[in-house]
Scaffold this motif. Structure first.
Motif, short mmCIF file in Angstrom:
data_model
loop_
_atom_site.label_atom_id
_atom_site.label_comp_id
_atom_site.label_asym_id
_atom_site.label_seq_id
_atom_site.Cartn_x
_atom_site.Cartn_y
_atom_site.Cartn_z
N ALA A 343 53.67 -22.29 -27.00
CA ALA A 343 53.85 -22.37 -28.38
C ALA A 343 54.90 -23.49 -28.61
O ALA A 343 54.86 -24.03 -29.78
CB ALA A 343 54.53 -21.07 -28.74
N LEU A 344 55.70 -23.59 -27.64
CA LEU A 344 56.85 -24.77 -27.87
C LEU A 344 56.02 -26.16 -28.10
O LEU A 344 56.46 -26.95 -28.85
CB LEU A 344 57.80 -24.70 -27.03
N GLY A 345 54.99 -26.47 -27.26
CA GLY A 345 54.35 -27.61 -27.42
C GLY A 345 53.37 -27.67 -28.73
O GLY A 345 53.26 -29.01 -29.53
N GLY A 346 52.89 -26.48 -29.22
CA GLY A 346 52.14 -26.46 -30.26
C GLY A 346 53.20 -26.97 -31.60
O GLY A 346 52.79 -27.70 -32.64
N LEU A 347 54.38 -26.57 -31.63
CA LEU A 347 55.41 -26.66 -32.67
C LEU A 347 55.89 -28.22 -32.64
O LEU A 347 55.81 -28.71 -33.52
CB LEU A 347 56.69 -25.87 -32.24
N VAL A 348 56.12 -28.78 -31.45
CA VAL A 348 56.26 -30.04 -31.28
C VAL A 348 55.19 -31.00 -32.05
O VAL A 348 55.54 -31.94 -32.79
CB VAL A 348 56.50 -30.59 -29.92
N ARG A 349 53.81 -30.54 -31.78
CA ARG A 349 52.72 -31.52 -32.22
C ARG A 349 52.75 -31.19 -33.81
O ARG A 349 52.21 -32.01 -34.44
CB ARG A 349 51.42 -31.07 -31.70
N ASP A 350 53.06 -30.08 -34.61
CA ASP A 350 53.18 -29.60 -35.79
C ASP A 350 54.23 -30.34 -36.58
O ASP A 350 54.26 -30.07 -37.75
CB ASP A 350 53.03 -28.21 -36.09
N LEU A 351 55.33 -30.83 -35.90
CA LEU A 351 56.54 -31.49 -36.60
C LEU A 351 56.09 -32.52 -37.21
O LEU A 351 55.23 -33.22 -37.15
CB LEU A 351 57.40 -31.83 -35.69
N ALA A 372 61.57 -27.17 -20.86
CA ALA A 372 61.24 -28.34 -21.64
C ALA A 372 60.24 -29.28 -20.88
O ALA A 372 59.44 -29.99 -21.31
CB ALA A 372 62.41 -28.91 -22.08
N ARG A 373 60.56 -29.46 -19.58
CA ARG A 373 59.76 -30.34 -18.69
C ARG A 373 58.44 -29.98 -18.65
O ARG A 373 57.77 -30.83 -18.12
CB ARG A 373 60.57 -30.59 -17.54
N GLN A 374 58.17 -28.73 -18.76
CA GLN A 374 56.67 -28.13 -18.82
C GLN A 374 55.92 -28.79 -20.01
O GLN A 374 54.53 -28.59 -20.14
CB GLN A 374 56.51 -26.65 -18.66
N VAL A 375 56.56 -29.35 -21.05
CA VAL A 375 55.90 -29.63 -22.28
C VAL A 375 55.41 -31.02 -22.36
O VAL A 375 56.52 -31.92 -22.18
CB VAL A 375 56.46 -29.15 -23.44
N PRO A 376 54.37 -31.43 -22.21
CA PRO A 376 53.98 -33.08 -22.25
C PRO A 376 54.54 -33.73 -23.31
O PRO A 376 55.09 -34.77 -22.97
CB PRO A 376 52.40 -32.97 -22.00
N GLU A 377 54.54 -33.29 -24.53
CA GLU A 377 54.80 -33.82 -25.80
C GLU A 377 56.67 -33.94 -25.78
O GLU A 377 56.99 -34.97 -26.45
CB GLU A 377 54.69 -33.16 -26.89
N SER A 379 58.41 -35.30 -22.99
CA SER A 379 58.49 -35.98 -21.99
C SER A 379 59.19 -37.15 -22.04
O SER A 379 59.15 -37.83 -23.03
CB SER A 379 57.13 -36.76 -21.34
N GLY A 380 60.49 -37.45 -21.40
CA GLY A 380 61.38 -38.44 -21.60
C GLY A 380 62.49 -38.01 -22.84
O GLY A 380 63.28 -39.00 -23.16
N ARG A 381 62.23 -36.93 -23.16
CA ARG A 381 63.38 -36.48 -24.46
C ARG A 381 64.04 -35.68 -24.20
O ARG A 381 65.15 -35.16 -25.00
CB ARG A 381 62.22 -36.27 -25.51
N VAL A 382 64.25 -35.06 -23.05
CA VAL A 382 65.16 -33.93 -22.48
C VAL A 382 66.57 -34.65 -21.85
O VAL A 382 66.55 -35.34 -21.00
CB VAL A 382 64.50 -33.18 -21.32
N GLU A 383 67.57 -34.24 -22.28
CA GLU A 383 68.94 -34.47 -22.29
C GLU A 383 69.30 -33.85 -21.04
O GLU A 383 68.87 -32.49 -20.98
CB GLU A 383 69.93 -34.51 -23.15
#
Length: 880
Positions: A343-351, A372-377, A379-383
């Motif tokens: 669901a988190l990945g879908g939320l990021v795509r809908d932003l 967070a690292r399991q969501v491909p969208e 990638s590279g954005r996790v502090e």
């Protein structure tokens, strides 16, 4: 030369100029909207001189086309000439015999079709034939608030198209700033604070400007920061009133924050007032809170979004002003389920694209990092977790039972091969005081206690933390602590225990914020706690609430400076009927401290039903319930006796002159039932003020504050009835079980219609499920208070879960964070399901399947989340 100048109608305006030479003027005339009783005259550059000197051929042509007043769209035609000559607009008004409006300085056309006259004190001037000029302000069309602005703004304040611009004195001129191209909001006055690269204006300059505005304009003023100037909270504290502020800068933002506007209150955390949905696919469950997955929510905050499980309390550390990045805070205290990650990945795509392009993920625990690292969208954005320490170091809180706990996870312990940082040595005076308190605490803890089977003996324990810690050298905080090892990057330790945390207390770093867990203003850290074994449950008596205060979920802390801790042991003998014991009243905040007097109690037998009126002091005040008069002892059987009456009255009681009735009191008192569309009359409102007396005056102060924070409640209906009707709602929300007459219920019904509605699940307690039959339709015979089902709050008795679309929210009328709701009288409810401890209902007319889905989701969420706070509204349902 005047023979080449023509006057022609273009759209709703007249164009004065040479054909083919004034293309911009022609386009402007074609785009103008009509103005009532006035014709716009667009003067091209080729005709400005002819109109200024009132060329007779041009004036004659205008006279042929004019049937009413004129508005000249050309610069300086409303101003006097260099030698003090009469303004051309004044002469033209005399020649044509009509009113003429013209600017007295440079005229600027904005992209939205509005106009603004530049210059200090400049604006539109209206001339009537043979009369003097009258100024109407620099904007056209003029918003309602323009006439309330000061004629001569204070130093550092200038008028701009969107409102007022407050800058620090001595700043450079910014004639080409893109801010000047923004049009005004016709509903609200915008005050822009500061400019990029400039120091922030002083708080006194902003407050002075706001105080110069009349109340109507000040209540609907919104601050917006232009640059890195976050001064809204300081302004609210200085003005001792509510201040509205926008989160997004007027221009230059890399993304549009979902949090649009907040209300800042003195000494309080800002309350989000306006927001936008982060994604269209997310269903909203409460204001600014959306459902991501079962048991997980997404909340809108100024910096972006917060994703957390329902059971994890919200941390103020997660909220911060918006920045260049759209922050997604991930909070998790255990492994995140795979369905939530999806669901988190879908939320990021809908932003929205602007937020998605500058998205930054801020995890709050290793579990959140893994998710967070399991969501491909992402990638590279996790502090890493170092942002927690950079934002704010963890603080201690004092819980309701007197314990010291960290308000956020502490920093990670040192890893292998790493030495912890040496804490600085405490000052001698502070160290001596800590040693004294520690030894006294150890002695008190080791003191033997003997407890009989039917009595409770108090054991006095002095708190570990005293305000004297702060008196060693500083008075602004109680104690401070030095951190453990610096954060390792992606790991955080578990919260420290009370003993290990106490050894870390220090007065050197200046970083510890030792504050009570309750939001109330507490003058003492002492609390009265009742420790009852699990085998002997007890129900706390409702806490006494001062007049005209709302039910709160926070702990009410009495004045005594010592903790009276009561211990009980389970009774193995036969069940013993509990005896009524009076509960000591809470000490008012203004009263002098008095020693606590513990009341003896009788321990309840194992597996006994929770008694009422046991006299145990309540740490958390219970919400008022719809009380039913207790029958006489002859009809009660083994029912537990009622508690000793100690509740305070809203108004001083009158001397009792009537004799007590000999017959049992009726089970249900008569409640006036008024029509759902009832409107109050002036006579009813006058009687309401007389009947309520002091309660009316106290409630109006709360309503006045609400109207200042939410001016939208002012719109619609009779404004003379606004204050009395909302005052009736406030009085009912605080004391719904009082007896009110028909005048009150008429004002209450009309006031509830003014409040916003709730679309969601609410809950209240009922004595039992007897009397509810699946499929029946019940009609409420009185306004019924309830509370939002999520976050889960306990109720007494069986749960009554209701899917409502017409319930009226009491936001702003009650203190605390609970989402209280009132279901108006005449509301029809259909019984969907009856269980042993729960009844599911929905308002008549809504889809049963949709309502049942929402209700079952609320049941699952309440079962999976620990209930917090005092029991909310409970009592029999007034319905037939």
């Amino acid at each position: 030369m005047s023979d080449t100048i023509t006057v022609a109608r273009v759209g709703h305006a007249l164009l004065v100029g040479t054909q083919g030479c004034d293309r911009e003027a022609e386009a402007l005339a074609a785009a103008l909207a009509p103005e009532q009783h006035r014709t716009a005259v667009v003067v091209g550059e080729s005709a400005v001189d002819a109109v200024s000197r009132l060329d007779p051929w041009v004036i004659a042509d205008l006279d042929e086309h004019v049937s009413g007043g004129l508005r000249l769209l050309a610069p300086h035609l409303g101003a006097c000439g260099p030698a003090g000559h009469v303004p051309p607009a004044r002469l033209l008004a005399d020649r044509l015999g009509v009113e003429v409006v013209a600017p007295d300085n440079d005229l600027h056309a904005l992209p939205d079709g509005t106009f603004f006259v530049w210059g200090p004190g400049a604006g539109w001037v209206s001339y009537r034939p043979g009369g003097a000029g009258r100024r109407t302000g620099p904007r056209h069309p003029a918003p309602w608030w323009q006439e309330h602005l000061p004629t001569t703004p204070p130093e550092g304040v200038e008028q701009i198209p969107m409102g007022l611009w407050v800058r620090a004195p001595g700043g450079p001129a910014r004639p080409a700033d893109p801010l000047l191209e923004l049009a005004a909001d016709s509903q609200r006055l915008t005050v822009v604070i500061g400019a990029p690269g400039e120091p922030a204006p002083s708080v006194s300059a902003i407050t002075g400007l706001l105080r110069s505005l009349p109340g109507a304009a000040r209540d609907r003023t919104v601050l917006t920061s232009y640059g890195d100037h976050d001064v809204a909270q300081a302004v609210a504290d200085a003005m001792s009133g509510a201040v509205r502020a926008q989160h997004a800068p007027p221009i230059g933002a890399t993304w549009r924050p979902f949090a649009v506007e907040s209300v800042h209150l003195p000494g309080a955390w800002p309350a989000l007032e306006r927001w936008t949905a982060p994604a269209p696919s997310l269903p909203q469950i409460t204001p600014a809170v959306y459902r991501l997955a079962p048991g997980w929510r997404v909340e809108v905050v100024p910096r972006g979004l917060v994703m957390r499980p329902d059971a994890l309390p919200f941390d103020r550390l997660w909220s911060a002003p918006p920045g260049a990045t759209a922050d997604l805070v991930l909070a998790a205290d255990e492994a995140v389920p795979e369905s939530v990650v999806t669901a988190l990945g879908g939320l990021v795509r809908d932003l929205p694209a602007d937020a998605r392009n500058c998205l930054r993920v801020l995890p709050c625990s290793p579990f959140a990092v893994t998710a967070a690292r399991q969501v491909p969208e992402l990638s590279g954005r996790v502090e890493n977790l170092s942002w927690l320490r950079s934002e704010q170091r963890p603080a201690l809180v004092v819980t309701a039972d007197g314990r010291l706990l960290p308000s956020a996870p502490l920093l990670a312990p040192p890893t292998a091969g790493q030495r912890p940082a040496e804490p600085p040595a405490p000052r001698p005076a502070l160290a001596a005081r800590k040693a004294e308190v520690s030894s006294r605490t150890a002695a008190n803890t080791a003191r033997p206690t003997t407890t009989a089977a039917t009595e409770v003996k108090p054991v006095e324990v002095e708190p570990v933390v005293q305000a004297e810690f702060a008196a060693a050298d500083r008075s602004d905080r109680v104690a401070e602590f030095s951190p453990l090892a610096p954060v390792d990057g992606n790991e955080i330790s578990e919260p420290a225990t009370h003993a290990s945390l106490a050894t870390e207390l220090s007065d050197e770093d200046g970083c510890l914020d030792l504050r009570p867990a309750s939001p109330a203003d507490v003058r003492s850290l002492a609390v009265t706690a009742a420790v009852v074994p699990p085998s002997a449950p007890a129900t706390s008596a409702p806490a006494v609430r001062p007049p005209d205060t709302a039910p709160a979920t926070s702990a009410a802390v009495p004045e005594p400076a010592r903790v009276a801790r009561q211990t009980t042991e389970p009774v193995a003998a036969a069940p013993v009927e509990p005896a009524p014991v009076a509960s000591p009243p809470l000490t008012p905040a203004s009263a002098a401290p008095t020693p606590a007097t513990p009341s003896p109690t009788v321990a309840a037998p194992p597996n006994a039903a929770p008694p009422t009126g046991t006299g145990l002091p309540s740490l958390v005040p219970s919400a008022p319930t719809r009380a039913i008069p207790t029958p006489s002892p002859a009809t009660t059987g083994d029912t537990a006796p009622a508690s000793t009456p100690t509740d305070r009255q809203e108004t001083p009681p009158e001397p009792e002159t009537r004799t007590a009735p000999t017959e049992p009191a009726p089970t249900h008192r008569p409640i006036p039932l008024v029509p759902p569309d009832a409107r109050s009359t002036p006579e009813q409102r006058a009687r309401l003020r007389t009947t309520l007396g002091d309660r009316y005056d106290m409630a109006t102060r709360v309503v006045s504050k609400l109207l200042a924070e939410r001016p939208g409640l002012r719109s619609g209906g009779d404004t003379a009835a606004l204050m009395p009707e909302l005052t009736a709602v406030r009085v009912f929300a605080v004391n719904p079980d009082d007896e009110y007459n028909e005048d009150f219920h008429t004002c209450l019904t009309a006031g509830l219609r003014r409040m916003p509605t709730l679309r969601g699940v609410v809950v209240r307690g009922v004595p039992g499920t007897t009397g509810f039959v699946q499929g029946d339709v019940l009609t409420l015979q009185a306004p019924t208070p309830a509370v939002s089902a999520l976050p889960p709050i306990p109720v007494t008795g069986a749960e009554l879960l209701i899917w409502t679309t017409t319930g009226r929210r009491l936001d702003g009328l009650l203190d605390g964070q609970r989402s209280d709701v009132v279901l108006p009288a005449h509301t029809r409810l259909r019984v969907l399901l009856v269980e042993d401890e729960r009844v599911l209902l929905a308002e008549q007319g809504v889809a049963a399947e949709q309502a049942m889905t929402r209700l079952k989701a609320a049941v699952v969420a309440r079962a999976a989340t620990p209930l917090r706070g005092a029991p909310c509204w409970s009592g029999p349902l007034e319905a037939k």
